[in-house]
Structures are given as C-alpha cells and as structure tokens.
Scaffold this motif. Structure first.
Motif, short mmCIF file in Angstrom:
data_model
loop_
_atom_site.label_atom_id
_atom_site.label_comp_id
_atom_site.label_asym_id
_atom_site.label_seq_id
_atom_site.Cartn_x
_atom_site.Cartn_y
_atom_site.Cartn_z
N TYR A 44 1.68 2.36 30.82
CA TYR A 44 0.25 2.17 31.11
C TYR A 44 -0.46 1.64 29.85
O TYR A 44 -0.36 2.25 28.76
CB TYR A 44 -0.39 3.47 31.56
N PHE A 45 -1.15 0.52 30.02
CA PHE A 45 -1.89 -0.10 28.91
C PHE A 45 -3.39 0.05 29.16
O PHE A 45 -3.86 -0.11 30.30
CB PHE A 45 -1.56 -1.59 28.78
N SER A 46 -4.16 0.31 28.10
CA SER A 46 -5.61 0.43 28.23
C SER A 46 -6.27 0.04 26.91
O SER A 46 -5.60 -0.04 25.87
CB SER A 46 -6.00 1.86 28.60
N VAL A 47 -7.56 -0.19 26.96
CA VAL A 47 -8.33 -0.53 25.75
C VAL A 47 -8.85 0.76 25.14
O VAL A 47 -9.56 1.51 25.79
CB VAL A 47 -9.49 -1.49 26.08
N ARG A 48 -8.48 1.00 23.89
CA ARG A 48 -8.97 2.18 23.18
C ARG A 48 -10.08 1.74 22.21
O ARG A 48 -10.80 0.78 22.48
CB ARG A 48 -7.81 2.84 22.43
N ALA A 49 -10.18 2.42 21.12
CA ALA A 49 -11.21 2.07 20.13
C ALA A 49 -10.97 0.65 19.62
O ALA A 49 -9.85 0.28 19.28
CB ALA A 49 -11.17 3.05 18.96
N ARG A 58 -15.47 -3.55 22.83
CA ARG A 58 -14.56 -2.90 23.78
C ARG A 58 -14.65 -3.52 25.17
O ARG A 58 -13.65 -3.82 25.80
CB ARG A 58 -14.88 -1.40 23.85
N THR A 59 -15.87 -3.72 25.67
CA THR A 59 -16.02 -4.26 27.02
C THR A 59 -15.57 -5.71 27.10
O THR A 59 -15.28 -6.22 28.18
CB THR A 59 -17.49 -4.16 27.47
N THR A 83 -2.53 -6.68 32.48
CA THR A 83 -1.65 -5.85 33.33
C THR A 83 -1.76 -4.40 32.88
O THR A 83 -1.00 -3.97 31.99
CB THR A 83 -0.19 -6.32 33.24
N PRO A 84 -2.68 -3.63 33.45
CA PRO A 84 -2.84 -2.23 33.01
C PRO A 84 -1.58 -1.39 33.21
O PRO A 84 -1.32 -0.47 32.44
CB PRO A 84 -4.00 -1.72 33.87
N LYS A 116 -15.56 -9.91 18.03
CA LYS A 116 -15.84 -9.26 16.76
C LYS A 116 -14.59 -9.26 15.87
O LYS A 116 -13.47 -9.18 16.35
CB LYS A 116 -16.28 -7.82 16.99
N THR A 117 -14.84 -9.31 14.56
CA THR A 117 -13.74 -9.12 13.62
C THR A 117 -13.44 -7.64 13.50
O THR A 117 -14.36 -6.82 13.39
CB THR A 117 -14.13 -9.68 12.23
N GLY A 118 -12.17 -7.28 13.54
CA GLY A 118 -11.82 -5.88 13.39
C GLY A 118 -10.52 -5.54 14.07
O GLY A 118 -9.74 -6.41 14.46
N ILE A 119 -10.27 -4.24 14.18
CA ILE A 119 -9.03 -3.73 14.75
C ILE A 119 -9.24 -3.46 16.24
O ILE A 119 -10.21 -2.79 16.63
CB ILE A 119 -8.59 -2.45 14.04
N TYR A 120 -8.34 -3.97 17.05
CA TYR A 120 -8.36 -3.73 18.49
C TYR A 120 -7.15 -2.84 18.82
O TYR A 120 -6.00 -3.26 18.66
CB TYR A 120 -8.28 -5.05 19.26
N ASN A 121 -7.41 -1.62 19.26
CA ASN A 121 -6.35 -0.68 19.58
C ASN A 121 -6.08 -0.70 21.08
O ASN A 121 -6.96 -0.37 21.89
CB ASN A 121 -6.73 0.73 19.15
#
Length: 820
Positions: free
Chosen positions: A182-187, A193-194, A200-201, A220-225
């Motif tokens: 299962y894949f999802s968008v975290r911090a 985030r939105t 493919t969740p 945005k520049t930054g870390i996508y978890n």
C-alpha cells in the motif's frame, strides 16, 4: 586631546565585559553525570534482504539534561561518557548483533553492527543504558525488503521518470509473489501534500517480488515522503509506516527564497547599525578619532564602533576618510583596523544563537517604536526592527539551505571544496582549502559585507552543506574579501590612506597564512588541526561528530578567536607593521600626503565635517588676508607691478573662489544628513563666513586696479597720503589678526579687540577722507590721485567690514562647535 568622560568610559568597559562574557559562555569540557536522553544518530529504519548485513552501523548517543543557553540560545546537552550500553534483540526477532555491549566514547556515542536473520518484516532492537532502564529506546529494522527509488532527486512538479516501490524477499531467498503493498502520501514539502499524486495506491508484487507506482510531485522544494505498508501475515510480511524519500527541487523558488532571505538579512543588519547610531549620536564615529592616541585604546575603539555599525569595511572606509582629512596618522589607523577585525565577529556571534523565535515579535515591536516622534525611541525601534529582519532573513535562508542539504547534486557540489581530511587522522586537503578561501572571498566581494557572507556560511553549516573543517577556510576568505571595500575607498585618497588600506589587506593575508599553517599542526588522538581542536574543546557540543553538534556556535567562536589571535600577534609590532606598509607603498613627494579638508567620507559624521568646514573657512580668511597684504604693501604702496606676481595673485584669487564653491557645496551636502538642532544652526554661520572670506579676496583685484591706475598717473601718491594708507593698513591688519585668532578659540577679549579695531578703522577712514578733501581744495593733490586715494580708503574699509561680519559670528560658531 579629547578625554573620555567617566560615563562613556564606564559604558565602554561594560560593553567589553559583556562581549567577553558572550564569547566565553558555554565553554566547558565536562561530561554529564547522568543519562537523560538516548537518541539514534545513524542506522535506524534500514532495510536489507534476509541473511545480509545492514549497510550502516547503528550509532546511538547518550546525553545528560539540557542546559539553557545564553540570551535565548539553543543551549545543549553534555555527552554521557563512559556509560555501558546493551543492545538486545526483541523476543520476536532473529537479528544478529555484534557487539552486544559497548561503552560510550568522549562524545557520548556507542555503536554496533546488525545482520538480518531469516525472519521478514519489522524487527526491533532495544538500546538500554546500564543503570538507566527508563531511558531505553527501541530501534526498527526491516528484513526481507528493499526500497526502489529512495532518495532520488527530481524536479518539483514533475512525474518521476521511473516508478518507486519495494522488492520483497522471503526468508528462503525467494521473491515474495502476490503480496499486497500500500502506497500513500505522508509528510511532504510544506503545502505540497495535496499536489502530490500516487498513481497506484495498492500494488501486488510480481514474479520478481516487486511492487511499484508512479509518483507526481508537488511544486515545492523539499522532501516528499511516500508511505509504504505491507500487511500479509500469511506470507510473514508485516511492515508498517515505512517511507520512501523523494527529493523535489524547484530552482526558481529556491533562488528567490535564498536571495530574499539574504536581502532581509543585510537590510536588518544595516537597520540595526543605523538605529544604534541614531541613539548614540556620532559618538561611535568620533571614537575613531578621539580614542586613537594609544594603540590598545585604538583597537578597543575599532572593535566597539564595528560591533555597533556591523561592518568592518565601513569602519575602515571611515578611517581612510579621517586619514585623508589629516585627522589620523597611519599607526593610529592600523590600531583601529585591528580592532575592526575583532568587532566584525560580533554579528556572527549574535546570529549563531537560536533567536529566530523572536524575529517576528521584534519586527512588530520595532515597527511600532519607529512611529515615535522621539529620536531615541525611533532609533531603538529601527535597531529592534533590524534585529527581527536579520533573524527572519536568516531563518528563510536556513530553511531553504537545510532542504538543499538533502539533495545529492548540492552535496556533490560542496564536496568539491570539502576540507575534511580524506582519511581519519589525515591532513586537510591543500587544494580544497584554497578553493574554500576563494569562494569566501568571491561571496564577500559580491555581497559587499563580510558579516553577511558569514551569515551565509552559518546558514550553509546549519543546513548540513558544509562542515566545520570547510567553514573555517570560508571564514578566512570572507576576511580577505572585505578588504576590497577599503582598497576602492582609498583609490582616490592620499598615500597614507592607501597605506592604511594596504595594512587592512596585509592583516587579513597574514591571518590567512597563520591559520593555514595551523591547519597542518595536528593535536589530540585524532590528529585534529590544533586551532579547530581548541575551538571544539571550549564550545559546547562536538563539531566533528557524524552529526555535528552546535556547529553555528563553533563557527562563530572560530571567527572571533581567529581575529583575536591575529591581533594579539601583531599588536606589539604595530609600528613595524606601519613601517612595512610604508616600504611597500612609500611616500615620494609632498603631493602624496595631500590633506583633503572637505573629505566626502566625513559627511556621515556631521560633527567632524563641520569642524573641517570651520578649518576650511579659517584657511580661506588667512589666505585672503595674505593676498590683501601683498596687494597693499607690495603693489599699491611700492607700485611693484611685476607681471608674474600679479598672475600668481590672480590665480590665488581664483583658488579662493573655488574653495568658496567647495565649502558651500560641502555644507549643502551636509544638510542632507540627519543633523541636530545645534549642527543645523552652525551651517548658515559658516556659509556666511565663507562668503565674506571670498569677498575679501575679491577686493584684492580692486586694489591691484587702483595700483595700475596710480602707476599711469603723472604724479604719485603724496607722502601724507601714503602715511594715511599705512595707518589704515595697521588698523585693518590688527583687526584681521584678531579675527583669525577668534576663529581658533572662543575668547571674548579677542572679539572685543577686533571690534575695537573696526571702530578705529571707520574713524580713520572718515578723518582721512576729510583731510584729503581739504588738500584737494588747496591744490596739494591732483584730482586723479585724489579719487584713487578715496577709493583705496573705501576698499580697506570694506575689507574691515567683511572681517567684522566674520568676527561677529565667531562667538556663536565656537559655542556651537563646543556642543558638537
């Protein structure tokens, strides 16, 4: 000689004591007596396949209770040294630990290596400090899984060119097929985030044990978890809350944010300095002249002024202005320059503390204070507002640069001039040192502020882009780069001012050479460069730890002690240092040391500029009177009309005209500065005196014309006429001497004597005119010569009137000057 009043002296000593306390606060080499915190520095959340070693060692840190920092600083925790640590496997895990026990080192750290067994999914190890079971922590490892695409750098707003996912392997070494992932968008990067999309969740592992999905990042520049969870107890896989990191980079947004933060930082620094200057009046700049008689006091004066105005380059430019105006000599100037190099480190000391939480409150309070009509309150408001903007700008830079510290491309760029030894206990790479110095120089030249460049270095260090080894050469580069400002300012100045600028450059070059030499003097068990070892030992935290501790304070302390050390080395040899500058840039002619009374650099110091204007007026009056003296006694009475002398006199008169224009323009420019009421009242008095001095010189031409007319007449001036002119001359000459003296000192007796001579001059003029009319009636004098005689009396009387106009203003002038 100017003497410090007791209150000023007390405030100066208080400032020095406070600065000393600021620099040495927190210097300690003690360790904590108890364990208050256990934290993981490296090795947690690792993944590997069954039976394989985890790539990184597990490194933990034990530390004592948190100690508060000075002035809201971060504070810190002392390391817990010599504490035994046990590493235990959770009862459901088959991880292999080697060694199972370790003792914390001087930095409070202990480490061990971990190997996966045959069990898959989440596995845990307990870290237990002996004697402190309540401070134990659990560390997770994941066996039987590898992440795909982790720590990949992508352009923000784009879709990853390759899917991200995981590969699962069973304990027997075979791929885990048909397992749901299962894949999802975290911090994610703030506000993105939105905007981040997981295509493919839910994915099922294929024949190779791989499950993947496409990801579109936000802008945005930054870390996508991207969160990953595996929940299939039947196959032995349970993995909760594991993340795959993607690094999004938006270059345009980063450049805008970093440059915007830098602009706010520089603006805040400028406003802080200007606000404090408004409160302190001109005392800060006047210290440079008045306290420079002694080399030690000169260093203290340079340090104090630079600490207030936040720019060593600006202090050096002011020193050059004073030299060019003849107010300082080279030895005095060098002492102040030495102090300026210490004072400029205060900015780095301030921003190395964690005061960003006060930024916006300070901006609000400072803005409200600037609305006050009281100059003192408004000045403090500007300083507080600048303080807030400085830290707000620093916060913006740090936030962006911390994000860049995770991007491999930026890490590789900064590794090009990474000065850390290539091997433990090795030497710092020579080429990298020079590269870092060159970058520090270039940054300072571009920003035009070594303090601002040091702010960037601190931000880079806080973001993890540069280490302590690299920060110090960058700091050396900023010191050298700031000398360009002084060199440019001295370009149009006299030779002594150029020597002072050269001294500034040589000071920093000597410091750079000294520091580079110290880089190759090892000390301690790890062969650390002796200077860096010293700074690390007196500053809380360990700057050489795998995750540097309190590195901003280390850099600030290195900056301060570096400049202090160079000053202490060179101060006893300050005269020899001046001799070297004189040998490298010798004075070959008087024109090399031409004094510029109306030095433009002094306009920002109205009190000094006004005194220089008074000196110019005094010189104008003296020169104008010398011209009148020559015109009367040589050309009129003796009828010596040598063409060369007359041409020289005419040229001198034109020089007075130019000087009047220069003084007037200088005073007009001065009125554009922020003047006190006393200073504003003095400006028109000096302008009127300038005009009168110029009019005196104009009468010289009139007298020459009378002499030429007299030379062409048939009969010369009678003996009685000459006696009368000489008596008139004596009266006006005495008046001129008193007037020139009155411009030097506020003496009522001198002013009265000048006024007395003016009355005598008027009486003589009336008396001699009546006597001459009587001679004309008797035919003892020709009409032509009679007219010339009457006009000559009038010229001398007008000269006396101009002198009288000047002397009438001298008391007010001296009174205003005494209050400057």
């Amino acid at each position: 000689m100017y003497r410090m009043s007791p209150p000023v002296c007390f405030r100066l000593l208080l400032f020095t004591a406070a600065l000393t306390a600021l620099l040495v606060t927190g210097c300690s080499d003690e360790s904590a007596a108890t364990v208050d915190q256990t934290s993981v520095l490296q090795g947690a959340e690792q993944c590997t396949m069954p039976g394989k070693d985890f790539k990184k060692v597990l490194r933990v840190e034990l530390s004592g209770p948190k100690e508060s920092g000075l002035l809201g600083g971060k504070g810190g925790r002392l390391p817990a040294v010599g504490v035994k640590v046990r590493f235990e496997v959770d009862h459901d895990s088959d991880l292999v630990i080697n060694p199972a026990e370790a003792v914390t080192d001087g930095g409070g750290m202990a480490e061990t290596r971990i190997k996966a067994g045959k069990k898959t999914g989440d596995q845990y190890i307990k870290v237990i400090p002996e004697g402190y079971p309540d401070k134990a922590i659990s560390v997770r490892f994941v066996s039987g899984m590898e992440t795909l695409g982790d720590n990949r750098e992508l352009k923000a707003g784009s879709t990853a060119p390759q899917p991200v996912g995981v590969k699962l392997m069973r304990g027997d070494g075979k791929p885990a097929v048909g397992v749901p992932v299962y894949f999802s968008v975290r911090a994610t990067a703030e506000g993105a985030r939105t905007a981040t999309v997981v295509a493919t969740p839910t994915a099922i592992t294929n024949a190779d044990g791989i499950a993947s999905t496409e990801i579109k990042l936000g802008k945005k520049t930054g870390i996508y978890n991207i969160g990953v969870e595996v929940s299939d107890p039947d196959s032995g896989f349970v993995v909760r809350d594991k993340s795959i990191r993607l690094l999004g980079f938006n270059p345009t947004a980063v450049i805008i944010a970093v440059l915007g933060g830098l602009a706010l930082f520089i603006l805040g620094m400028k406003m802080m300095g200007e606000g404090i200057q408004k409160v302190a009046g001109e005392n800060m700049r006047r210290i440079l002249q008045f306290f420079a008689g002694n080399r030690f006091v000169a260093v203290l004066a340079g340090m104090l002024v630079t600490a207030v105005i936040q720019a060593s380059g600006a202090t050096t430019v002011m020193v050059i202005g004073f030299i060019n105006a003849g107010l300082l000599n080279l030895v005095q100037a060098i002492g102040i320059i030495f102090g300026a190099n210490i004072g400029t480190t205060v900015t780095a000391q301030i921003i190395s503390f964690n005061l960003s939480g006060l930024a916006l409150p300070a901006v609000t309070l400072g803005f409200l204070m600037t609305l006050s009509k009281r100059r003192t309150v408004s000045g403090w408001g500007e300083a507080v507002l600048g303080f807030g903007l400085l830290f707000f700008g620093m916060m913006l830079m740090c936030d962006e640069l911390k994000t860049l510290g995770d991007l491999p491309s930026f890490v590789r760029f900064f590794q090009v001039f990474d000065c850390k030894p290539l091997t433990p206990g090795g030497m710092m790479p020579f080429g990298a040192i020079w590269g870092a110095i060159a970058i520090g120089m270039l940054a300072t030249i571009m920003i035009q502020s070594s303090s601002a460049a040091m702010g960037v270095v601190l931000a880079l260090a806080a973001g993890g882009l540069v280490n302590f080894y690299t920060s110090v050469p960058l700091m050396i580069g900023t010191n050298i780069g700031t000398t360009l400002t002084a060199l440019v300012a001295a370009f149009a100045a006299n030779r002594v001012a150029k020597q002072a600028a050269l001294a500034h450059m040589l000071f920093n070059l000597f410091g750079a050479a000294l520091m580079i030499a110290l880089f190759y003097i090892p000390y301690g068990a790890e062969n650390t460069p002796v200077f860096l070892y010293f700074v690390n030992s007196i500053t809380p935290g360990n700057a050489f730890a795998p995750v540097p501790q309190n590195i901003e304070r280390h850099i600030a302390m290195a900056h301060t002690f570096f400049n202090v050390a160079v000053v202490l080395v060179l101060l006893p040899f300050i005269r020899q240092f001046a001799w070297v500058c004189n040998r490298l840039l010798p004075i070959t002619a008087k024109s090399d040391v031409k004094i510029t009374l109306l030095e433009p650099g002094l306009l920002k110091t109205p009190s000094v500029a006004l005194k220089q204007s008074l000196r110019a007026v005094r010189l104008m009056v003296s020169d104008s009177w010398k011209m009148i003296d020559e015109a009367v006694n040589t050309h009129f009475l003796k009828l010596d009309l040598d063409k060369d002398q007359l041409a020289a006199l005419e040229e001198a008169e034109q020089g007075i005209d130019r000087m009047q224009a220069d003084v007037t323009a200088y005073l007009v420019n001065l009125t554009r500065q922020q003047l006190t009421e006393n200073q504003s009242d003095l400006v028109p008095l000096l302008m009127h005196c300038t005009n009168d001095a110029e009019r005196i010189a104009d009468h010289c031409a009139n007298i020459i014309q009378l002499a030429e007319r007299l030379a062409k007449s048939d009969k010369k001036l009678s003996d009685s006429g000459k006696r009368d002119i000489k008596k008139m001359w004596k009266a006006v000459n005495d008046e001129a001497k008193y007037v020139i003296a009155a411009l030097d000192t506020d003496s009522k007796s001198v002013i009265k004597s000048a006024m007395k001579e003016e009355l005598k001059l008027n009486q003589l003029a009336n008396e001699f005119e009546e006597q001459h009319i009587a001679r004309l009636r008797k035919g003892n004098c020709t009409m032509t010569n009679g007219i010339i005689f009457i006009e000559m009396l009038g010229e001398l009387e007008k000269v006396g009137d101009h002198l009288c106009n000047i002397v009438e203003r001298t008391h007010k002038i001296q009174k205003h000057c005494a209050e400057l």
